[in-house]
Scaffold this motif. Structure first.
Motif, PDB file in Angstrom:
ATOM      1  N   VAL A 498      36.180  47.788  57.265  1.00 37.05           N
ATOM      2  CA  VAL A 498      35.550  47.783  58.586  1.00 37.05           C
ATOM      3  C   VAL A 498      34.042  47.713  58.398  1.00 37.05           C
ATOM      4  O   VAL A 498      33.456  48.549  57.699  1.00 37.05           O
ATOM      5  CB  VAL A 498      35.945  49.029  59.403  1.00 37.05           C
ATOM      6  N   VAL A 499      33.421  46.713  59.003  1.00 39.66           N
ATOM      7  CA  VAL A 499      31.981  46.502  58.893  1.00 39.66           C
ATOM      8  C   VAL A 499      31.364  46.755  60.263  1.00 39.66           C
ATOM      9  O   VAL A 499      31.712  46.072  61.236  1.00 39.66           O
ATOM     10  CB  VAL A 499      31.664  45.073  58.409  1.00 39.66           C
ATOM     11  N   PRO A 500      30.480  47.753  60.395  1.00 43.51           N
ATOM     12  CA  PRO A 500      29.886  48.030  61.709  1.00 43.51           C
ATOM     13  C   PRO A 500      28.831  46.995  62.070  1.00 43.51           C
ATOM     14  O   PRO A 500      28.023  46.573  61.230  1.00 43.51           O
ATOM     15  CB  PRO A 500      29.271  49.418  61.522  1.00 43.51           C
ATOM     16  N   LEU A 501      28.835  46.587  63.319  1.00 46.29           N
ATOM     17  CA  LEU A 501      27.815  45.685  63.839  1.00 46.29           C
ATOM     18  C   LEU A 501      26.825  46.412  64.735  1.00 46.29           C
ATOM     19  O   LEU A 501      25.627  46.111  64.702  1.00 46.29           O
ATOM     20  CB  LEU A 501      28.470  44.526  64.609  1.00 46.29           C
ATOM     21  N   ALA A 502      27.316  47.363  65.545  1.00 47.57           N
ATOM     22  CA  ALA A 502      26.434  48.107  66.443  1.00 47.57           C
ATOM     23  C   ALA A 502      27.134  49.390  66.852  1.00 47.57           C
ATOM     24  O   ALA A 502      28.376  49.460  66.907  1.00 47.57           O
ATOM     25  CB  ALA A 502      26.070  47.285  67.675  1.00 47.57           C
ATOM     26  N   LEU A 503      26.344  50.418  67.121  1.00 46.41           N
ATOM     27  CA  LEU A 503      26.821  51.696  67.654  1.00 46.41           C
ATOM     28  C   LEU A 503      26.013  51.981  68.911  1.00 46.41           C
ATOM     29  O   LEU A 503      24.808  52.246  68.853  1.00 46.41           O
ATOM     30  CB  LEU A 503      26.656  52.823  66.637  1.00 46.41           C
ATOM     31  N   LEU A 504      26.668  51.925  70.062  1.00 45.39           N
ATOM     32  CA  LEU A 504      26.012  52.046  71.355  1.00 45.39           C
ATOM     33  C   LEU A 504      26.334  53.403  71.974  1.00 45.39           C
ATOM     34  O   LEU A 504      27.296  54.068  71.605  1.00 45.39           O
ATOM     35  CB  LEU A 504      26.485  50.924  72.287  1.00 45.39           C
ATOM     36  N   GLY A 505      25.510  53.806  72.955  1.00 46.08           N
ATOM     37  CA  GLY A 505      25.729  55.049  73.692  1.00 46.08           C
ATOM     38  C   GLY A 505      24.717  56.131  73.406  1.00 46.08           C
ATOM     39  O   GLY A 505      24.650  57.127  74.139  1.00 46.08           O
ATOM     40  N   GLY A 506      23.915  55.984  72.331  1.00 44.54           N
ATOM     41  CA  GLY A 506      22.907  56.984  72.021  1.00 44.54           C
ATOM     42  C   GLY A 506      21.619  56.745  72.784  1.00 44.54           C
ATOM     43  O   GLY A 506      21.555  55.959  73.741  1.00 44.54           O
ATOM     44  N   ASP A 507      20.582  57.470  72.383  1.00 43.91           N
ATOM     45  CA  ASP A 507      19.289  57.253  73.018  1.00 43.91           C
ATOM     46  C   ASP A 507      18.801  55.823  72.811  1.00 43.91           C
ATOM     47  O   ASP A 507      18.109  55.267  73.664  1.00 43.91           O
ATOM     48  CB  ASP A 507      18.264  58.246  72.458  1.00 43.91           C
ATOM     49  N   ARG A 508      19.145  55.203  71.703  1.00 48.76           N
ATOM     50  CA  ARG A 508      18.823  53.798  71.428  1.00 48.76           C
ATOM     51  C   ARG A 508      19.977  53.199  70.634  1.00 48.76           C
ATOM     52  O   ARG A 508      20.598  53.883  69.817  1.00 48.76           O
ATOM     53  CB  ARG A 508      17.508  53.668  70.670  1.00 48.76           C
ATOM     54  N   PRO A 509      20.271  51.923  70.864  1.00 47.70           N
ATOM     55  CA  PRO A 509      21.377  51.301  70.121  1.00 47.70           C
ATOM     56  C   PRO A 509      21.047  51.172  68.644  1.00 47.70           C
ATOM     57  O   PRO A 509      19.909  50.950  68.249  1.00 47.70           O
ATOM     58  CB  PRO A 509      21.532  49.934  70.802  1.00 47.70           C
ATOM     59  N   VAL A 510      22.072  51.317  67.833  1.00 52.17           N
ATOM     60  CA  VAL A 510      21.949  51.203  66.383  1.00 52.17           C
ATOM     61  C   VAL A 510      22.659  49.918  65.957  1.00 52.17           C
ATOM     62  O   VAL A 510      23.866  49.757  66.208  1.00 52.17           O
ATOM     63  CB  VAL A 510      22.555  52.432  65.678  1.00 52.17           C
ATOM     64  N   TRP A 511      21.909  48.991  65.308  1.00 54.72           N
ATOM     65  CA  TRP A 511      22.448  47.703  64.889  1.00 54.72           C
ATOM     66  C   TRP A 511      22.692  47.708  63.393  1.00 54.72           C
ATOM     67  O   TRP A 511      22.210  48.584  62.661  1.00 54.72           O
ATOM     68  CB  TRP A 511      21.500  46.567  65.274  1.00 54.72           C
ATOM     69  N   PHE A 512      23.447  46.684  62.952  1.00 55.34           N
ATOM     70  CA  PHE A 512      23.765  46.586  61.524  1.00 55.34           C
ATOM     71  C   PHE A 512      22.534  46.252  60.693  1.00 55.34           C
ATOM     72  O   PHE A 512      22.506  46.481  59.486  1.00 55.34           O
ATOM     73  CB  PHE A 512      24.848  45.523  61.301  1.00 55.34           C
ATOM     74  N   ALA A 513      21.493  45.658  61.300  1.00 54.63           N
ATOM     75  CA  ALA A 513      20.269  45.300  60.595  1.00 54.63           C
ATOM     76  C   ALA A 513      19.100  46.004  61.263  1.00 54.63           C
ATOM     77  O   ALA A 513      19.060  46.161  62.487  1.00 54.63           O
ATOM     78  CB  ALA A 513      20.057  43.791  60.606  1.00 54.63           C
ATOM     79  N   ASP A 514      18.126  46.371  60.404  1.00 53.45           N
ATOM     80  CA  ASP A 514      16.951  47.047  60.924  1.00 53.45           C
ATOM     81  C   ASP A 514      15.705  46.292  60.500  1.00 53.45           C
ATOM     82  O   ASP A 514      15.771  45.137  60.041  1.00 53.45           O
ATOM     83  CB  ASP A 514      16.914  48.497  60.442  1.00 53.45           C
ATOM     84  N   ALA A 515      14.541  46.911  60.620  1.00 50.13           N
ATOM     85  CA  ALA A 515      13.276  46.246  60.277  1.00 50.13           C
ATOM     86  C   ALA A 515      13.194  45.927  58.792  1.00 50.13           C
ATOM     87  O   ALA A 515      12.641  44.883  58.391  1.00 50.13           O
ATOM     88  CB  ALA A 515      12.109  47.145  60.694  1.00 50.13           C
ATOM     89  N   GLY A 516      13.737  46.785  57.945  1.00 54.69           N
ATOM     90  CA  GLY A 516      13.744  46.501  56.508  1.00 54.69           C
ATOM     91  C   GLY A 516      14.553  45.267  56.179  1.00 54.69           C
ATOM     92  O   GLY A 516      14.169  44.451  55.323  1.00 54.69           O
ATOM     93  N   ASP A 517      15.694  45.106  56.868  1.00 54.29           N
ATOM     94  CA  ASP A 517      16.490  43.905  56.648  1.00 54.29           C
ATOM     95  C   ASP A 517      15.737  42.660  57.104  1.00 54.29           C
ATOM     96  O   ASP A 517      15.796  41.602  56.442  1.00 54.29           O
ATOM     97  CB  ASP A 517      17.819  44.024  57.389  1.00 54.29           C
TER      98      ASP A 517
END
Length: 754
Positions: A498-517
């Motif tokens: 299972v590969v996560p793409l996004a986690l929604l529902g928090g204060d801000r969405p969490v994506w599979f890629a960030d600024a470092g990526d």
């Protein structure tokens, strides 16, 4: 003697006659002993003598009549009569007082009394009467059953605080007069069964019909004033009114006078309900007045109770001035107006209990008015969750294992209804396992006992989730409880497929890629733009397309194999730096530059690989140690709980159905391992602002086409660089095939140039 007189005197006379005859018969029997019978003398080898008591009784037994004779039976009868008379003697309170009745007019001469009672033993007894002797004079006669002509004045004397009657009458009536001088109080020692007062010109403060008196003081009050109208010389009254959930009052009364105070009456002008009076032997409310019996010339009392309401207050007419202390709690506000003068609250004769107290000095004839304004209460948090850490692990089979760690602050809640959103399997408070209890059989909420202060709770639960083969979205279960959580942090552990793409529902969405990526992808495009150089007569558009394809391949390589990406980027950067050094330098300088560049490239490669592996290592170690404390302590707690259950006789050594039992202390479950983790955070979570996370994911099966496309793009890129790569291989092979002398000959022109 006539027959009638003989029959009348027979019972007692005959008994004593028989006793005398028996006493006379005893010596005659002893004297009638045969002369030839010697008296018993101790032999040489006789047994030891008996104790003194027995030896003293031996002569009497030897010279006494035989028990079978009528003289022996009479002697036994006389002894029984003597023993019974001795056992009937009284040692403590050998009297009984039945009734005391007083008549006459108060304040006009002596009062008449009649006291009836009796003595409970043989012989005279000192019966306590009245007191105090310094204020009381008694004259009485005693009716003890003798004819009236033979009656005499009662033998009465005093000691300490009472008069005493000396009499042996089994039944007596004492009649006489009481003269109260100065102090109109009568001290009754008792115990007295009943008291009756039929007097005129006054009254008894305690009542005219009383019962069960013991060490009681009776106060006689004349009509029309007397002591009451004159009042005490010093009358100091201080008052405190305290407003809270109910209105209470506290009065402090100090009185002094040159004569006996007697009975003091305090008007209850403000509807006071008196609950307690400290400093008085007794009190009662009569006709809207508080009746306070006193004795002596000084008294200090504290009166407390409740008030129905607040309003206008004024001092007692007997007080020149009064201290009024007004207090209220945090839920009420007082407004005080009127003629009184406010002074420093520290001068209050009554202790203060609130910081909002106000002290007023109110003179005679002045008044104050008090108004109360209740303040609106605001609902506050009686308990709050400081932090909530939830770890949710998804296994390969679709099981969801949740571990929740909560820290809370409680100030008054006994139980917390905790809905875990799944099947609860473990509960612990401060590291100690607790039994999982529900409010009902069909209820899903778990009743968690809360303690006052700061504590920690750990809850584990188990659920199921459906994972699609190509990906989708999954709504993650979250617990629910009525408390407000300051912060909720969620960590979702996922298996390898299972590969996560996004986690929604928090204060801000969490994506599979960030600024470092994004930064790594940008570096990959730059490296591809530099490295992609197809040979031959390639058009400019084709070159751009190949460079774009190289950037895409480098970006994909970052997500597929970060270590390979780092090695390729470092190699391209080192090659570019070596090319520039070869163009700018020559001879030994070029060789030294090549060595330095190779060393720097190797160092950069090591740093890049360490950075990539350290990030991965950190995530794995956090997964392994974040919740290791709770399971580590769980076996010990479980063993203690098991021992307790076995000691109580509950449970069994073997449990069917996967070792699942009902009503025992649970054991913590270790969290499964996971390959990937994604985290989300939400602050200030309530039931109205619930945290409902949603996971958007894909699977490795869905990524297989993308991997194939990446391999196809890499093949196209290598095919475009076939000619340059062939030429590079040929040059490298020729370079390696050269002999050392040829390298020296080719090196001469540069030497001549120098």
């Amino acid at each position: 003697m006539s027959l009638a007189r003989w029959n009348k005197a027979t019972p007692s006379t005959l008994l004593w006659l028989l006793v005398v005859l028996s006493l006379l018969a005893v010596p005659s029997l002893s004297m009638g002993q045969a002369p030839g019978e010697p008296t018993a003398a101790p032999a040489a080898g006789a047994a030891p003598a008996a104790p003194a008591s027995k030896s003293a009784a031996t002569p009497a037994q030897a010279h006494g009549p035989p028990p079978d004779s009528w003289a022996g039976q009479l002697e036994m009868l006389s002894r029984w009569v003597d023993q019974r008379g001795a056992s009937g003697r009284c040692e403590e309170r050998c009297y009984a007082l039945d009734r005391l009745r007083i008549t006459g007019e108060v304040g006009e001469g002596p009062l008449q009394f009649e006291l009836s009672g009796g003595v409970l033993t043989d012989g005279p007894v000192a019966v306590p009467l009245f007191g105090k002797p310094e204020h009381l004079r008694i004259e009485a006669t005693l009716d003890d059953g003798r004819p009236a002509s033979r009656r005499e004045a009662a033998p009465i004397s005093f000691e300490a605080d009472h008069y005493y009657l000396w009499t042996a009458a089994r039944r007596f009536v004492l009649r006489g007069s009481l003269s109260l001088e100065g102090d109109l109080t009568l001290l009754v020692a008792g115990p007295l069964n009943s008291f009756e007062a039929d007097i005129t010109g006054g009254s008894v403060a305690e009542g005219t019909r009383l019962s069960g008196l013991r060490d009681a003081t009776l106060h006689f009050t004349p009509e029309g004033g007397g002591t009451q109208s004159a009042g005490p010389t010093v009358f100091q009254l201080s008052r405190a009114v305290r407003v809270g959930r109910e209105i209470g009052f506290e009065y402090r009364l100090v009185m002094r006078s040159g004569s006996d105070l007697g009975v003091v009456r305090l008007p209850l002008a403000f509807g006071e309900k008196v609950l307690d009076v400290a400093g008085a032997s007794g009190f009662r409310v009569e006709g809207g007045e508080l009746v306070l019996p006193t004795s002596g010339r000084a008294a200090e009392m504290k009166i407390s109770g409740t008030l129905p309401k607040v309003g206008a207050f004024s001092p007692d007419p007997r007080s020149a001035y009064e201290w009024w202390l007004f207090e209220s709690d945090a839920e009420h506000r007082l407004t005080v107006t009127g003629d009184g003068r406010q002074v420093d609250a520290a001068e209050s004769p009554i202790p203060r209990t609130q910081a909002t107290s106000r002290l007023l000095l109110v003179q005679r004839g002045q008044r104050v008015e008090v108004a109360v304004e209740p303040l609106a209460g605001v609902e506050v948090l009686a308990a709050v969750v400081r932090s909530h850490r939830r770890t949710l692990v998804l296994t390969e089979r679709g099981d969801l294992v949740a571990d929740d760690a909560l820290t809370y602050e409680n100030n008054g809640i006994d139980y917390l209804t905790y809905a875990p959103g799944a099947r609860p399997i473990y509960l612990a408070t401060d590291g100690k396992a607790q039994r999982i209890m529900h409010q009902g059989k069909a209820a899903e909420e778990v009743l968690v006992p809360l303690q006052t202060g700061s504590h920690a709770i750990q809850v584990q639960s188990l659920a199921q989730a459906a994972v699609h083969s190509l990906g989708g979205s999954l709504e993650l279960p979250m617990p629910s409880y009525p408390l407000t959580a300051s912060e909720v942090a969620l960590t979702v552990g996922l298996p390898e497929r299972v590969v996560p793409l996004a986690l929604l529902g928090g204060d801000r969405p969490v994506w599979f890629a960030d600024a470092g990526d994004a930064f790594a992808v940008a570096i990959g495009f730059v490296a591809a733009w530099i490295a992609v150089r197809p040979g031959g007569a390639t058009s400019r558009g084709r070159v751009r397309a190949l460079r774009a394809l190289g950037g895409v391949l480098m970006a994909g390589l970052w997500f597929l194999a970060p270590a390979t990406f780092v090695a390729l980027v470092v190699g391209i950067a080192t090659a570019v730096a070596a090319w520039l050094a070869g163009r700018l330098l020559g001879g030994r300088g070029r060789a030294a530059a090549m060595v330095v560049l190779l060393g720097m490239g190797g160092m950069a490669l090591l740093v890049g690989l360490f950075a990539v592996s350290a990030g991965r290592y950190k995530a794995e170690r956090w997964n392994a140690t974040s919740y290791s404390d709770a399971p580590a302590s769980a076996p010990g707690v479980a063993r203690r709980a098991k021992d307790d259950d076995l000691a109580k006789g509950g449970g069994s050594a073997l449990a069917p159905g996967g070792a699942v039992l009902e009503g025992v202390t649970p054991v913590a479950l270790s969290l499964p391992d996971y390959e990937r983790a994604v985290q989300a955070r939400r602050e200030l979570v309530t039931r109205e602002r619930a945290f409902r996370p949603v996971l958007v994911y894909t699977t490795l099966s869905a990524l297989v086409p993308l991997v194939l496309l990446w391999l196809a793009g890499a093949t196209v890129l290598l095919a475009a660089h076939r000619a340059p790569l062939t030429e590079l291989y040929r040059r490298a092979a020729a370079r390696l095939a050269r002999r050392p002398d040829e390298e020296g000959v080719q090196g001469e022109p540069p030497a001549r140039a120098r």
